[in-house]
Design a protein around this motif. Structure first.
Motif, mmCIF file in Angstrom:
data_model
loop_
_atom_site.group_PDB
_atom_site.id
_atom_site.type_symbol
_atom_site.label_atom_id
_atom_site.label_comp_id
_atom_site.label_asym_id
_atom_site.label_seq_id
_atom_site.Cartn_x
_atom_site.Cartn_y
_atom_site.Cartn_z
ATOM 1 N N THR A 77 0.816 -1.220 0.000
ATOM 2 C CA THR A 77 0.000 0.000 0.000
ATOM 3 C C THR A 77 0.845 1.265 0.000
ATOM 4 O O THR A 77 0.350 2.341 -0.320
ATOM 5 C CB THR A 77 -0.894 0.056 1.264
ATOM 6 O OG1 THR A 77 -0.028 0.052 2.417
ATOM 7 C CG2 THR A 77 -1.841 -1.129 1.349
ATOM 8 N N GLY A 78 2.095 1.149 0.426
ATOM 9 C CA GLY A 78 2.897 2.366 0.599
ATOM 10 C C GLY A 78 2.615 3.064 1.919
ATOM 11 O O GLY A 78 3.110 4.153 2.167
ATOM 12 N N VAL A 79 1.820 2.429 2.768
ATOM 13 C CA VAL A 79 1.567 2.963 4.118
ATOM 14 C C VAL A 79 2.378 2.098 5.082
ATOM 15 O O VAL A 79 2.112 0.909 5.234
ATOM 16 C CB VAL A 79 0.072 2.915 4.464
ATOM 17 C CG1 VAL A 79 -0.173 3.431 5.871
ATOM 18 C CG2 VAL A 79 -0.730 3.724 3.452
ATOM 19 N N LEU A 80 3.388 2.704 5.698
ATOM 20 C CA LEU A 80 4.317 1.918 6.517
ATOM 21 C C LEU A 80 3.625 1.276 7.707
ATOM 22 O O LEU A 80 3.901 0.134 8.059
ATOM 23 C CB LEU A 80 5.457 2.821 7.007
ATOM 24 C CG LEU A 80 6.719 2.870 6.150
ATOM 25 C CD1 LEU A 80 6.407 3.063 4.695
ATOM 26 C CD2 LEU A 80 7.656 3.961 6.637
ATOM 27 N N LEU A 81 2.758 2.068 8.360
ATOM 28 C CA LEU A 81 2.050 1.550 9.535
ATOM 29 C C LEU A 81 0.579 1.492 9.190
ATOM 30 O O LEU A 81 -0.130 2.477 9.303
ATOM 31 C CB LEU A 81 2.269 2.486 10.724
ATOM 32 C CG LEU A 81 3.693 2.506 11.255
ATOM 33 C CD1 LEU A 81 3.922 3.730 12.106
ATOM 34 C CD2 LEU A 81 3.974 1.237 12.050
ATOM 35 N N HIS A 82 0.132 0.331 8.738
ATOM 36 C CA HIS A 82 -1.250 0.190 8.303
ATOM 37 C C HIS A 82 -2.002 -0.475 9.453
ATOM 38 O O HIS A 82 -1.788 -1.648 9.738
ATOM 39 C CB HIS A 82 -1.294 -0.674 7.042
ATOM 40 C CG HIS A 82 -2.556 -0.518 6.251
ATOM 41 N ND1 HIS A 82 -3.785 -0.826 6.784
ATOM 42 C CD2 HIS A 82 -2.777 -0.076 4.993
ATOM 43 C CE1 HIS A 82 -4.713 -0.584 5.861
ATOM 44 N NE2 HIS A 82 -4.122 -0.119 4.764
ATOM 45 N N THR A 83 -2.878 0.278 10.113
ATOM 46 C CA THR A 83 -3.546 -0.245 11.303
ATOM 47 C C THR A 83 -4.347 -1.503 10.970
ATOM 48 O O THR A 83 -4.374 -2.461 11.736
ATOM 49 C CB THR A 83 -4.431 0.842 11.946
ATOM 50 O OG1 THR A 83 -3.568 1.913 12.347
ATOM 51 C CG2 THR A 83 -5.141 0.322 13.178
ATOM 52 N N ASN A 84 -4.974 -1.535 9.786
ATOM 53 C CA ASN A 84 -5.780 -2.713 9.425
ATOM 54 C C ASN A 84 -4.912 -3.931 9.088
ATOM 55 O O ASN A 84 -5.416 -5.043 8.971
ATOM 56 C CB ASN A 84 -6.701 -2.407 8.245
ATOM 57 C CG ASN A 84 -7.561 -1.180 8.502
ATOM 58 O OD1 ASN A 84 -7.823 -0.414 7.604
ATOM 59 N ND2 ASN A 84 -7.972 -0.967 9.745
ATOM 60 N N LEU A 85 -3.613 -3.696 8.892
ATOM 61 C CA LEU A 85 -2.705 -4.818 8.627
ATOM 62 C C LEU A 85 -1.824 -5.102 9.851
ATOM 63 O O LEU A 85 -0.757 -5.699 9.739
ATOM 64 C CB LEU A 85 -1.826 -4.524 7.399
ATOM 65 C CG LEU A 85 -2.564 -4.415 6.060
ATOM 66 C CD1 LEU A 85 -1.587 -4.117 4.923
ATOM 67 C CD2 LEU A 85 -3.323 -5.705 5.751
ATOM 68 N N GLY A 86 -2.264 -4.611 11.013
ATOM 69 C CA GLY A 86 -1.525 -4.942 12.235
ATOM 70 C C GLY A 86 -0.352 -4.028 12.536
ATOM 71 O O GLY A 86 0.527 -4.402 13.319
ATOM 72 N N ARG A 87 -0.329 -2.850 11.916
ATOM 73 C CA ARG A 87 0.759 -1.876 12.150
ATOM 74 C C ARG A 87 2.144 -2.493 11.964
ATOM 75 O O ARG A 87 2.371 -3.169 10.980
ATOM 76 C CB ARG A 87 0.594 -1.228 13.539
ATOM 77 C CG ARG A 87 -0.608 -0.286 13.590
ATOM 78 C CD ARG A 87 -0.529 0.587 14.832
ATOM 79 N NE ARG A 87 -1.736 1.396 14.977
ATOM 80 C CZ ARG A 87 -2.202 1.823 16.132
ATOM 81 N NH1 ARG A 87 -1.577 1.537 17.257
ATOM 82 N NH2 ARG A 87 -3.283 2.573 16.171
ATOM 83 N N ALA A 88 3.066 -2.276 12.935
ATOM 84 C CA ALA A 88 4.473 -2.604 12.688
ATOM 85 C C ALA A 88 4.713 -4.116 12.581
ATOM 86 O O ALA A 88 4.339 -4.859 13.488
ATOM 87 C CB ALA A 88 5.330 -2.022 13.807
ATOM 88 N N PRO A 89 5.342 -4.552 11.482
ATOM 89 C CA PRO A 89 5.793 -5.954 11.450
ATOM 90 C C PRO A 89 6.990 -6.095 12.393
ATOM 91 O O PRO A 89 7.786 -5.174 12.514
ATOM 92 C CB PRO A 89 6.210 -6.169 9.995
ATOM 93 C CG PRO A 89 6.464 -4.806 9.435
ATOM 94 C CD PRO A 89 5.733 -3.804 10.273
ATOM 95 N N LEU A 90 7.100 -7.219 13.084
ATOM 96 C CA LEU A 90 8.151 -7.358 14.092
ATOM 97 C C LEU A 90 9.498 -7.718 13.480
ATOM 98 O O LEU A 90 9.573 -8.360 12.431
ATOM 99 C CB LEU A 90 7.749 -8.422 15.119
ATOM 100 C CG LEU A 90 6.517 -8.078 15.955
ATOM 101 C CD1 LEU A 90 6.243 -9.180 16.970
ATOM 102 C CD2 LEU A 90 6.681 -6.732 16.668
ATOM 103 N N SER A 91 10.563 -7.314 14.171
ATOM 104 C CA SER A 91 11.925 -7.637 13.738
ATOM 105 C C SER A 91 12.192 -9.118 14.006
ATOM 106 O O SER A 91 11.509 -9.741 14.832
ATOM 107 C CB SER A 91 12.927 -6.790 14.525
ATOM 108 O OG SER A 91 12.913 -7.177 15.891
ATOM 109 N N PRO A 92 13.209 -9.685 13.333
ATOM 110 C CA PRO A 92 13.559 -11.089 13.628
ATOM 111 C C PRO A 92 13.874 -11.278 15.114
ATOM 112 O O PRO A 92 13.529 -12.309 15.704
ATOM 113 C CB PRO A 92 14.811 -11.337 12.768
ATOM 114 C CG PRO A 92 14.764 -10.293 11.694
ATOM 115 C CD PRO A 92 14.046 -9.105 12.274
#
Ligand SMILES: *Cc1c(COP(=O)(O)O)cnc(C)c1O
Length: 436
Positions: A77-92
């Motif tokens: 989407t080009g939206v880094l923090l997408h609330t509907n997609l769970g916001r931040a993806p976690l680091s390894p």
């Protein structure tokens, strides 16, 4: 003629197959049985040959990776923090920490003495390391819970002074003024939508004032004839100053000069800062409370000891993932924020060329991305995208894995800034799967 049902391998025979039995251990019987039923249905439709091995393979193909209805989605989407997609993806590092916390762990036990220990002590130490101007820290479920605790523990039945320019709706009907009044405080609104002065605050302070609250307008900007009051001007009015900075930047970020950060806001004189863990901090959903030395540290203690603190307590998975986000490598959101637009463009060129070679109407274009999710309003990030015909948007969303792009000027854009480069191959495969 042979009854076709007799040609379909039987469910118990397929379930007895070792790889299928292993899947039952991992996912549970119901999920695996549904996958077997789906495979048998494909035999009926003539898509899969009616033999045991083919049905086993088809059933394994139909199995989800985990026993959850949640699906991993590629964020184009080009939206880094997408609330509907769970916001931040976690680091390894955060994902690995989740694995540790998933078992029994010493979240609230002192292994030296064998006695009960402070919950999440190592995380709180990491937070204080990351914010040297803080003297005390506490973590709750999310940013909204942090604010609710500020209201319930520090201002019950009393007045909270807030500027009319900061009565923010975050999204999905969540309005900060409504949350505060629901938590039992009276709002004392000061100033106007566009202009609030120090004198407005000073004039409102009275016997019943519990605190002054500054809320970061994290998803809009007011421009034109405006005035707002900095934290530094609000100290010395005789009441504690609490700043809800929203996005969870702990220190200044060179690319986001206008985004407030916890360390600076505390240095400017705020007594207490609240923020989210899953916005620009790049961690799991959490709410942070950081107190300055002195009054601020006492306020954190009062929140921690309030009976409702237990109701918004962060779980061990959150504590572990948050600590690893702080101590580990740059989380994906921060890497995406800092990504070089020329590299994003080069990825878009490569993807578009590969797709065009396969006959897809794909071109690389420049685009703009956004931080999103309640951070850095008005900031646009130069980015690049693969442009496809519009009908791809719905087809990609229905794919496996689903891909979420955005539709702009009658085209489906797959913006690459929020997507890690190691997902490019999966993105290509997903587009090709929709191009049959
Ligand atoms: C996002 C946000 C909140 C709410 O935080 P959650 O973690 O989503 O509960 C509160 N205040 C501000 C200013 C925000 O940006």
């Amino acid at each position: 003629m042979v009854d076709p049902r007799r040609l379909i391998p039987r469910t118990d025979a397929v379930l007895a197959e070792p790889r299928i039995a292993a899947a039952v251990e991992r996912l549970g019987r119901d999920i695996v049985k549904s996958a077997v039923a789906a495979a048998q249905e494909r035999v009926r439709c003539g898509e899969v040959p009616p033999d045991h091995d083919a049905v086993v393979e088809a059933a394994l193909d139909a199995l989800p990776a985990a026993a959850t209805g949640l699906r991993p989605v590629l964020n184009a989407t080009g939206v880094l923090l997408h609330t509907n997609l769970g916001r931040a993806p976690l680091s390894p590092a955060a994902r690995a920490a989740l694995d540790v916390a998933a078992g029994t762990c010493d979240v609230e036990l002192d292994l030296h003495t064998g006695a009960r220990g402070p919950r999440g002590a190592t995380l709180l130490a990491a937070l204080l390391d990351a914010v040297p101007t803080a003297a005390a820290a506490h973590v709750v479920n999310n940013g909204a819970a942090a604010l609710a605790m500020v209201a319930a523990a520090l201002a019950p039945g009393r007045e909270v002074i807030i500027s009319r320019g900061e009565l923010v709706e975050i999204g999905d009907g969540f309005r900060i003024p409504e949350l505060l009044t629901a938590a039992g405080v009276r709002l004392r609104e000061v100033g106007t939508t566009n202009r609030t002065s120090r004198a407005d605050y000073a004039g409102a302070v009275g016997e019943d004032t519990a605190l002054i609250l500054k809320v970061h307008p994290s998803n809009f900007v007011v421009s034109g004839f405006t005035q707002s009051v900095g934290i530094g001007e609000l100290t010395g009015l005789g009441v504690p100053v609490v700043a809800d900075i929203g996005s969870g930047l702990l220190a200044p970020h060179p690319l986001l000069p206008d985004e407030p950060d916890a360390a600076t806001v505390l240095a400017q004189g705020a007594d207490l800062v609240t923020a989210s863990g899953d916005k620009l901090l790049g961690g799991p959903q959490a709410g942070l409370l950081l107190g300055a030395p002195g009054v601020g540290a006492e306020l954190v203690q009062r929140v921690r000891r309030h009976p409702l603190a237990r109701a918004v307590r962060a779980d061990k998975l959150t504590l572990a993932a948050l600590e690893a986000t702080l101590r580990g490598p740059l989380p994906p959101v921060r890497a995406a924020l800092a990504a070089d637009p020329r590299e994003i463009r080069a990825r878009a060129e490569r993807l578009a060329a590969a797709l065009a070679a396969a006959g897809v109407d794909a071109t690389a274009i420049d685009s703009t991305a956004a931080v999103g999710g309640g951070g850095a309003p008005g900031v646009t990030l130069p980015s690049a995208a693969v442009a496809l015909p519009e009908h791809y948007a719905a087809a990609l969303r229905a794919g496996d894995p689903p891909v979420l792009g955005r539709v702009e000027h009658g085209r489906c854009l797959l913006d690459l800034r929020a997507l890690p480069a190691d997902a490019d191959a999966a993105l290509t495969t997903a587009v090709l799967a929709c191009s049959g």
